[in-house]
Design a protein around this motif. Structure first.
Motif, PDB file in Angstrom:
ATOM      1  N   ALA A  13       3.441   7.695  -2.220  1.00 11.92           N
ATOM      2  CA  ALA A  13       1.433   7.577  -2.035  1.00 11.92           C
ATOM      3  C   ALA A  13       1.907   6.533  -0.504  1.00 11.92           C
ATOM      4  O   ALA A  13       0.516   6.003  -0.474  1.00 11.92           O
ATOM      5  N   SER A  14       1.989   6.699   0.801  1.00 14.59           N
ATOM      6  CA  SER A  14       2.584   5.288   1.259  1.00 14.59           C
ATOM      7  C   SER A  14       1.605   6.480   2.302  1.00 14.59           C
ATOM      8  O   SER A  14       1.383   6.550   3.860  1.00 14.59           O
ATOM      9  N   GLY A  15       2.441   7.561   2.419  1.00 13.62           N
ATOM     10  CA  GLY A  15       1.164   8.918   3.486  1.00 13.62           C
ATOM     11  C   GLY A  15       2.468   9.354   4.435  1.00 13.62           C
ATOM     12  O   GLY A  15       1.756  10.177   5.694  1.00 13.62           O
ATOM     13  N   LYS A  16       3.747   9.540   4.451  1.00 16.49           N
ATOM     14  CA  LYS A  16       4.581   9.912   4.785  1.00 16.49           C
ATOM     15  C   LYS A  16       4.953  11.357   5.450  1.00 16.49           C
ATOM     16  O   LYS A  16       5.061  11.852   5.830  1.00 16.49           O
ATOM     17  N   PRO A 140      -2.004  -2.638  -2.183  1.00 17.85           N
ATOM     18  CA  PRO A 140      -3.187  -2.089  -3.127  1.00 17.85           C
ATOM     19  C   PRO A 140      -3.523  -0.835  -2.161  1.00 17.85           C
ATOM     20  O   PRO A 140      -4.212   0.346  -3.500  1.00 17.85           O
ATOM     21  N   ALA A 141      -3.826  -0.137  -1.269  1.00 16.87           N
ATOM     22  CA  ALA A 141      -3.759   1.170  -0.872  1.00 16.87           C
ATOM     23  C   ALA A 141      -3.375   1.930  -1.426  1.00 16.87           C
ATOM     24  O   ALA A 141      -3.983   3.230  -1.797  1.00 16.87           O
ATOM     25  N   GLN A 142      -1.684   1.466  -1.162  1.00 20.89           N
ATOM     26  CA  GLN A 142      -0.820   2.294  -2.592  1.00 20.89           C
ATOM     27  C   GLN A 142      -1.310   2.892  -3.829  1.00 20.89           C
ATOM     28  O   GLN A 142      -0.822   3.651  -4.771  1.00 20.89           O
ATOM     29  N   LEU A 143      -1.123   2.188  -4.005  1.00 14.07           N
ATOM     30  CA  LEU A 143      -1.589   1.519  -5.778  1.00 14.07           C
ATOM     31  C   LEU A 143      -2.652   3.009  -5.946  1.00 14.07           C
ATOM     32  O   LEU A 143      -3.005   3.963  -7.147  1.00 14.07           O
ATOM     33  N   SER A 144      -4.221   2.236  -4.736  1.00 14.15           N
ATOM     34  CA  SER A 144      -5.091   3.459  -5.801  1.00 14.15           C
ATOM     35  C   SER A 144      -4.653   4.990  -4.852  1.00 14.15           C
ATOM     36  O   SER A 144      -4.940   5.748  -5.736  1.00 14.15           O
ATOM     37  N   ARG A 145      -3.547   5.151  -4.265  1.00 16.16           N
ATOM     38  CA  ARG A 145      -3.899   6.825  -3.542  1.00 16.16           C
ATOM     39  C   ARG A 145      -3.001   7.146  -4.497  1.00 16.16           C
ATOM     40  O   ARG A 145      -2.838   8.634  -5.245  1.00 16.16           O
ATOM     41  N   LEU A 146      -2.094   5.935  -4.955  1.00 22.26           N
ATOM     42  CA  LEU A 146      -1.179   6.964  -6.335  1.00 22.26           C
ATOM     43  C   LEU A 146      -2.087   7.254  -8.072  1.00 22.26           C
ATOM     44  O   LEU A 146      -1.306   8.480  -7.632  1.00 22.26           O
ATOM     45  N   MET A 147      -2.867   7.119  -7.937  1.00 23.88           N
ATOM     46  CA  MET A 147      -3.176   6.989  -9.201  1.00 23.88           C
ATOM     47  C   MET A 147      -4.417   8.064  -9.044  1.00 23.88           C
ATOM     48  O   MET A 147      -4.158   8.934  -9.887  1.00 23.88           O
ATOM     49  N   ARG A 148      -5.287   7.781  -8.043  1.00 14.22           N
ATOM     50  CA  ARG A 148      -5.787   8.989  -7.959  1.00 14.22           C
ATOM     51  C   ARG A 148      -5.176  10.122  -7.568  1.00 14.22           C
ATOM     52  O   ARG A 148      -5.841  11.769  -7.745  1.00 14.22           O
ATOM     53  N   ARG A 149      -4.070  10.515  -6.726  1.00 18.45           N
ATOM     54  CA  ARG A 149      -3.324  11.939  -6.369  1.00 18.45           C
ATOM     55  C   ARG A 149      -2.999  12.029  -7.961  1.00 18.45           C
ATOM     56  O   ARG A 149      -3.092  13.836  -7.366  1.00 18.45           O
ATOM     57  N   ASN A 150      -2.054  11.730  -8.596  1.00 16.00           N
ATOM     58  CA  ASN A 150      -1.273  12.111 -10.056  1.00 16.00           C
ATOM     59  C   ASN A 150      -2.187  11.558 -11.506  1.00 16.00           C
ATOM     60  O   ASN A 150      -1.650  11.920 -11.910  1.00 16.00           O
ATOM     61  N   SER A 153      -2.280   5.376 -14.901  1.00 16.25           N
ATOM     62  CA  SER A 153      -2.637   4.565 -15.549  1.00 16.25           C
ATOM     63  C   SER A 153      -2.303   3.781 -14.058  1.00 16.25           C
ATOM     64  O   SER A 153      -1.625   3.656 -13.447  1.00 16.25           O
ATOM     65  N   GLN A 154      -2.602   2.609 -14.210  1.00 14.28           N
ATOM     66  CA  GLN A 154      -2.564   1.949 -13.125  1.00 14.28           C
ATOM     67  C   GLN A 154      -1.355   1.649 -13.527  1.00 14.28           C
ATOM     68  O   GLN A 154      -0.876   0.491 -12.862  1.00 14.28           O
ATOM     69  N   ALA A 155      -1.019   1.160 -14.905  1.00 18.15           N
ATOM     70  CA  ALA A 155       0.831   0.687 -15.281  1.00 18.15           C
ATOM     71  C   ALA A 155       1.401   1.457 -14.673  1.00 18.15           C
ATOM     72  O   ALA A 155       2.883   1.596 -14.589  1.00 18.15           O
ATOM     73  N   GLU A 156       0.833   2.793 -15.449  1.00 15.60           N
ATOM     74  CA  GLU A 156       2.224   4.296 -14.168  1.00 15.60           C
ATOM     75  C   GLU A 156       2.454   4.126 -13.227  1.00 15.60           C
ATOM     76  O   GLU A 156       3.340   3.820 -12.707  1.00 15.60           O
ATOM     77  N   ALA A 157       1.238   3.313 -12.476  1.00 11.88           N
ATOM     78  CA  ALA A 157       1.224   4.048 -10.898  1.00 11.88           C
ATOM     79  C   ALA A 157       2.201   2.784 -10.817  1.00 11.88           C
ATOM     80  O   ALA A 157       3.431   3.085 -10.148  1.00 11.88           O
TER      81      ALA A 157
END
Length: 231
Positions: A13-16, A140-150, A153-157
């Motif tokens: 989820a870094s945007g590659k 923080p952006a990586q975490l929020s993007r991954l949670m939203r995209r997939n 939950s925060q723990a899973e991400a």
């Protein structure tokens, strides 16, 4: 003709994919390790048979194909199983990559981008790259993007991010960094500048090959290239 390899990586989820899309728009040659990874585990192929043998039929879909989500859940929580999966798939992925590199060499490309998610974790591959690029974004952006995209939950991400080498570490190892923390246009401009730099570069992975070598035949040239990349 000179050609060199550029290793491209990032984090989940870094945007590659955004960066790769811009390179493709520019007409660059891109070899996607994820696409190849899906191809080499198709039913009846060697890697598929080994994966089913070690992980069991419960990781299969009804049509017999591998359920990537189910397999992903297993390897993210068991590092030793992730290493086992890599030992099965990586040799097959690298063979296919060599074939595609050779194709782009014959087509006369200036450089080839190898899109490899685990480039820095698989240290052996970085030795083949003249340049390495990491697509970075702040944690923080990586975490929020991954949670939203997939839909995680925060723990899973956080667990999925923790299974990879931290982006801050990858950034230190790379020769070039594209910061994707901002908007898409800012990222695009960074890719354009990097492309211009690579096109103008005098770096090369191997020396110029004489025309006579090409005339000698496809087989001889393939042998030389394979020896170079495998050694």
């Amino acid at each position: 003709s000179t050609m060199f390899l550029v290793g491209l990586s990032g984090g989940i989820a870094s945007g590659k994919s955004t960066v790769v899309a811009v390179f493709r728009e520019l007409g660059c040659a891109v070899i996607d390790a994820d696409v190849i990874a899906r191809e080499v585990v198709q039913p009846r192929l060697k890697a598929y048979q080994q994966i089913v043998r070690y992980f069991g039929t419960e990781i299969l879909l009804e049509n017999g194909e591998i359920n990537r989500e189910a397999l992903g859940n297993i390897i993210f929580s068991h590092p030793e199983k992730r290493q086992l999966l890599n030992s099965i798939t990586h040799p097959q992925i690298q063979k296919e990559m060599l074939k595609q590199i050779f194709k782009y060499f014959l087509l006369g490309y200036r450089y080839v981008i190898l899109d490899i998610p685990l480039l820095f974790e698989t240290k052996r591959l970085t030795k083949l790259m003249r340049h390495t690029v990491v697509v970075y974004c702040d944690p923080p952006a990586q975490l929020s993007r991954l949670m939203r995209r997939n839909g995680l939950s925060q723990a899973e991400a956080e667990a999925r991010i923790a299974s990879q080498l931290p982006l801050d570490e990858k950034r230190k190892l790379a020769t070039h960094v594209i910061d994707n923390s901002g908007d898409r246009e800012n990222t695009r401009q960074q890719v354009l500048r990097l492309h211009a730099h690579l096109e103008d570069s005098l770096d090369f992975l191997w020396a110029r090959l004489a025309v006579g070598t090409l005339v000698a035949g496809f087989g001889g040239l393939a042998y030389l290239l394979l020896r170079h990349f495998i050694s």
